[in-house]
Motif scaffolding. Sequence first.
Motif, short mmCIF file in Angstrom:
data_model
loop_
_atom_site.label_atom_id
_atom_site.label_comp_id
_atom_site.label_asym_id
_atom_site.label_seq_id
_atom_site.Cartn_x
_atom_site.Cartn_y
_atom_site.Cartn_z
N LEU A 127 0.84 -1.20 0.00
CA LEU A 127 0.00 0.00 0.00
C LEU A 127 0.88 1.25 0.00
O LEU A 127 0.61 2.20 -0.75
N LEU A 128 1.91 1.25 0.82
CA LEU A 128 2.82 2.39 0.87
C LEU A 128 3.48 2.61 -0.48
O LEU A 128 3.57 3.75 -0.97
N ALA A 129 3.95 1.52 -1.11
CA ALA A 129 4.60 1.66 -2.43
C ALA A 129 3.62 2.19 -3.47
O ALA A 129 3.97 3.04 -4.30
N ALA A 130 2.38 1.69 -3.42
CA ALA A 130 1.37 2.13 -4.39
C ALA A 130 1.02 3.61 -4.20
O ALA A 130 0.87 4.37 -5.17
N MET A 131 0.89 4.03 -2.94
CA MET A 131 0.55 5.42 -2.67
C MET A 131 1.69 6.37 -3.03
O MET A 131 1.47 7.51 -3.43
N LEU A 132 2.92 5.89 -2.90
CA LEU A 132 4.08 6.69 -3.30
C LEU A 132 4.06 6.93 -4.81
O LEU A 132 4.18 8.07 -5.28
N ASP A 133 3.87 5.87 -5.58
CA ASP A 133 3.81 6.02 -7.03
C ASP A 133 2.58 6.83 -7.45
O ASP A 133 2.64 7.60 -8.42
N ASN A 134 1.50 6.68 -6.72
CA ASN A 134 0.29 7.44 -7.03
C ASN A 134 0.50 8.94 -6.80
O ASN A 134 0.01 9.78 -7.57
N HIS A 135 1.25 9.28 -5.76
CA HIS A 135 1.55 10.69 -5.50
C HIS A 135 2.34 11.29 -6.67
O HIS A 135 2.06 12.41 -7.13
N ILE A 136 3.30 10.54 -7.16
CA ILE A 136 4.10 11.02 -8.29
C ILE A 136 3.22 11.18 -9.53
O ILE A 136 3.31 12.18 -10.27
N HIS A 138 0.06 11.83 -9.73
CA HIS A 138 -0.89 12.94 -9.64
C HIS A 138 -0.22 14.28 -9.32
O HIS A 138 -0.73 15.06 -8.52
N GLY A 139 0.92 14.53 -9.93
CA GLY A 139 1.50 15.86 -9.86
C GLY A 139 2.79 16.00 -9.08
O GLY A 139 3.49 16.99 -9.22
N ASN A 140 3.12 15.02 -8.22
CA ASN A 140 4.39 15.02 -7.51
C ASN A 140 4.64 16.33 -6.76
O ASN A 140 5.67 17.00 -6.93
N VAL A 141 3.67 16.69 -5.91
CA VAL A 141 3.77 17.95 -5.14
C VAL A 141 5.03 17.97 -4.28
O VAL A 141 5.64 19.02 -4.07
#
Length: 543
Positions: A127-136, A138-141
Amino acid sequence: MKPILEVAATFGIAEEFVELYGRYKSKLDPSLREKLGDRPDGKLVLVTAMNPTPAGEGKTLTTIGLAQSLNAIGAPTIAALREPSLGPCFGMKGGATGSNKAQLLPSEDINLHFTGDLHAITSAHNLLAAMLDNHIFHGNVLQIDTNRILCKRAMDMNDRSLRQIVVGLGEGNGSVHESGFMITTASEVMAVLCLSEDALDLKQRLGRIVVAYNMTGEAITAAQIGAVDAMTVLLKEAIKPNLVQTAEGTPAIVHGGPFANIAHGCSSVIGTKTALKLAEIVVTEAGFGADLGAEKFFDIKCRQAGLKPDAAVLVVTIKALKYNGGAAKTELDQPNLEALRAGLPNMKRHLENLRKFGVPVMVALNHFTSDTEEEISIVKEACARWGVKAELSDVWAKGSEGGKELATTLLGILKQETARYTPLYADDLDLKTKMETVVGEIYRGVGIKLSAKAAARLEELERQGFGRLPVCMAKTPYSFSDQANLLGAPEGFTVQIKDITLSAGAGFVVVHTGNIVTMPGLPKVPAAERIHLDEHGEVAGLL
């Protein structure tokens, strides 16, 4: 097997604290430990071993058998052990619950899915790995540098083809970057769970996990990714310790199973502290030989958890001594007094090292049918010269009856000798000095040599304020040195440091002395080929 409620009752655990997973295994409600908070702790005994050899030393077997034997002579004892991983069970090692008359029950359940702890840790990690890639995506704030992503995927199986992969391939599938898989036991989430004091500490530690670096070199944590609460939810049952039994009905708390190289290789703090409130003696173990597992038990687990161990038992085999003395692995069953004597320095060094932590030490000579009386005498005489008590352990064949002398001698040590546990080094030393201390004091090397990559990482970690953390040495388990073929008791070598990585949530810095594999591969003939269901629907071939 006894019903687990009956096993729990032998140590005064009321049914309300036992969460059943069938008739023979359970979890323990965290409120049990809270209720027992005013009760004094029992004695804590570490079982460790010589450097592992192809013949196997029987550390888990001895831990289980010793717990049975202590109970048999009237000393209420609980064993605290790690959970097996599916990868090694289906790979080279097979089951990891002891065997014959010194094993955990129900063995097949414990070796396979058990109560789902490793699956929960796998899910939380991914889940952590997926959310990290998802953050990138969706814009990589947070401006994460995709070349410095540390969080790989995890799975509880040996699969070398997944060590290095590329993710994000294909249109619309996110950032394309290198990644890979590690086995679940190597996940920092596993180490975090095993070092946590409670659910709140778990959540705080998960938040400190460093998952990547941004474009300016600042660390990005799991808390910044927003994954921590959901990860904690996935781990809400896994944090509860598991209760099972030995072949003789002795209670055993089996909880957590961090890698003994990339992490500290010990069962959970929660499980250990729960056992200490329930029993007069708790027998636990640490992975690999004493130069790795025991050092990390003392310098990482005990330091962080405030545990004060009372004694250590070094498991020794005549086969291992002969192997360290130069005998071929195909000839370890054959008498070879020259090789046996040549291997004794390996045992002596482990004994000297254990004493440096301020705890009394004894030897458990794990008996094999090929051992001769002369060989046994040589080992016992050597221990006597060094002022160390040694007893033959025959718990595999005889259960508690085969370990009564071992248990009686240990009980005498606990009553007559006072432990003055102290870590090997102080917190306020810099990381380089800590590494040099372990290499010099435990391995007997003359120093370390840092690669350019390791030197840069060391400077970065010190600058970021991580210098007070203990070091977790990742090296070959087969030698005191960083070279697997240097058996016995080598001296005068320099340890090569290839890389240094941070486990901020677990609370240590990992020092890589070689090519440490965090995703094992299967052997040419994996154990999985012999595991099957028999005509009665029972698991066969696992043990």
